[in-house]
Scaffold this motif. Structure first.
Motif, PDB file in Angstrom:
ATOM      1  N   ARG A 291      52.671  53.606  17.824  1.00  0.00           N
ATOM      2  CA  ARG A 291      53.355  52.655  18.779  1.00  0.00           C
ATOM      3  C   ARG A 291      53.192  53.023  19.920  1.00  0.00           C
ATOM      4  NH1 ARG A 291      60.002  52.253  18.311  1.00  0.00           N
ATOM      5  NH2 ARG A 291      60.168  51.247  20.400  1.00  0.00           N
ATOM      6  N   HIS A 292      52.928  52.043  20.761  1.00  0.00           N
ATOM      7  CA  HIS A 292      52.728  52.438  22.218  1.00  0.00           C
ATOM      8  C   HIS A 292      53.480  51.508  23.075  1.00  0.00           C
ATOM      9  CE1 HIS A 292      50.395  54.422  25.321  1.00  0.00           C
ATOM     10  NE2 HIS A 292      50.161  53.377  25.870  1.00  0.00           N
ATOM     11  N   ASP A 293      54.128  51.989  23.987  1.00  0.00           N
ATOM     12  CA  ASP A 293      54.759  51.141  25.250  1.00  0.00           C
ATOM     13  C   ASP A 293      53.656  50.987  26.311  1.00  0.00           C
ATOM     14  OD1 ASP A 293      57.085  50.839  23.879  1.00  0.00           O
ATOM     15  OD2 ASP A 293      57.768  52.893  24.947  1.00  0.00           O
ATOM     16  N   TYR A 294      53.754  49.703  26.822  1.00  0.00           N
ATOM     17  CA  TYR A 294      52.699  49.372  28.033  1.00  0.00           C
ATOM     18  C   TYR A 294      53.727  48.908  29.171  1.00  0.00           C
ATOM     19  CZ  TYR A 294      48.980  49.650  24.661  1.00  0.00           C
ATOM     20  OH  TYR A 294      47.829  50.038  23.718  1.00  0.00           O
ATOM     21  N   PRO A 295      54.242  49.958  29.906  1.00  0.00           N
ATOM     22  CA  PRO A 295      55.256  49.430  30.883  1.00  0.00           C
ATOM     23  C   PRO A 295      54.946  48.327  32.030  1.00  0.00           C
ATOM     24  CG  PRO A 295      55.316  51.665  30.669  1.00  0.00           C
ATOM     25  CD  PRO A 295      54.300  51.387  29.674  1.00  0.00           C
ATOM     26  N   GLU A 296      53.710  48.632  32.317  1.00  0.00           N
ATOM     27  CA  GLU A 296      53.319  47.697  33.616  1.00  0.00           C
ATOM     28  C   GLU A 296      53.000  46.284  32.851  1.00  0.00           C
ATOM     29  OE1 GLU A 296      49.527  49.129  35.378  1.00  0.00           O
ATOM     30  OE2 GLU A 296      50.337  50.962  35.660  1.00  0.00           O
ATOM     31  N   GLY A 297      52.676  46.338  31.678  1.00  0.00           N
ATOM     32  CA  GLY A 297      52.696  44.726  31.144  1.00  0.00           C
ATOM     33  C   GLY A 297      54.052  44.470  30.605  1.00  0.00           C
ATOM     34  N   ARG A 298      54.857  45.307  30.316  1.00  0.00           N
ATOM     35  CA  ARG A 298      56.234  45.065  29.988  1.00  0.00           C
ATOM     36  C   ARG A 298      56.235  44.421  28.303  1.00  0.00           C
ATOM     37  NH1 ARG A 298      60.260  45.801  32.267  1.00  0.00           N
ATOM     38  NH2 ARG A 298      61.430  44.331  31.420  1.00  0.00           N
TER      39      ARG A 298
ATOM     40  N   THR B 267      55.534  46.149  23.982  1.00  0.00           N
ATOM     41  CA  THR B 267      55.019  47.367  22.999  1.00  0.00           C
ATOM     42  C   THR B 267      54.377  47.030  21.840  1.00  0.00           C
ATOM     43  OG1 THR B 267      57.116  48.432  23.703  1.00  0.00           O
ATOM     44  CG2 THR B 267      56.201  49.135  21.587  1.00  0.00           C
TER      45      THR B 267
ATOM     46  N   THR C  95      54.241  42.957  17.916  1.00  0.00           N
ATOM     47  CA  THR C  95      54.195  42.839  19.632  1.00  0.00           C
ATOM     48  C   THR C  95      55.676  42.460  19.947  1.00  0.00           C
ATOM     49  OG1 THR C  95      51.796  42.560  19.284  1.00  0.00           O
ATOM     50  CG2 THR C  95      53.086  41.645  21.581  1.00  0.00           C
TER      51      THR C  95
ATOM     52  N   ASN D 223      57.498  41.805  23.383  1.00  0.00           N
ATOM     53  CA  ASN D 223      57.305  41.491  24.854  1.00  0.00           C
ATOM     54  C   ASN D 223      58.616  41.509  25.339  1.00  0.00           C
ATOM     55  OD1 ASN D 223      54.552  40.608  25.324  1.00  0.00           O
ATOM     56  ND2 ASN D 223      55.103  38.947  23.703  1.00  0.00           N
TER      57      ASN D 223
END
Length: 126
Positions: A31-38, A40, A58, A60
């Motif tokens: 599992r990985h969060d992508y804060p800049e893209g909002r 996970t 996914t 969003n």
């Protein structure tokens, strides 16, 4: 070539992870969060990604739900006993939308369950 994963967009990641891990018995592989893209990405499955196809969930962060449309069919899982699998899924809080029984015009025993976002998962008896 080989199939790596199938991606599903989900409205509530924790609810979906609970379904796939607690109801269907998969493991959370990564599992990985992508804060800049909002968003996970969470990958679930029955075995390591190096050897098995898995499901990518996914989420969003700003989208609480999706329209499923009418093009996607279902994910299929092989089970030893579709009747027992349905009973266990119901006991774990899952929603069976087609009880186990022979498929129409055939002998293969199948059933269908539905995940929290409405995606269908077919159970095919081995």
């Amino acid at each position: 070539m080989r199939i790596l994963h199938t991606m599903l967009r989900v409205g509530n990641l924790e609810r979906s992870l609970a379904f796939y891990t607690e109801v269907l018995g998969m493991r959370l592989l990564r599992r990985h969060d992508y804060p800049e893209g909002r968003f996970t990405l969470a990958f679930v499955g029955y075995g390591a990604e190096a050897d098995n196809a898995v499901i990518e969930l996914t989420h969003n962060w700003d989208t609480p739900s999706y329209e499923l449309g009418n093009a996607f069919g279902h994910i299929a899982l092989e089970v030893a006993d579709a009747y027992a699998a349905c009973a266990e899924i119901k006991q774990r809080g899952g929603k069976v939308v087609r009880e186990a029984g022979p498929m129409k015009h055939g002998k293969t025993v199948i059933a269908f369950v539905e995940d929290p976002d409405g995606y269908k998962v077919e159970l095919i008896q081995k």
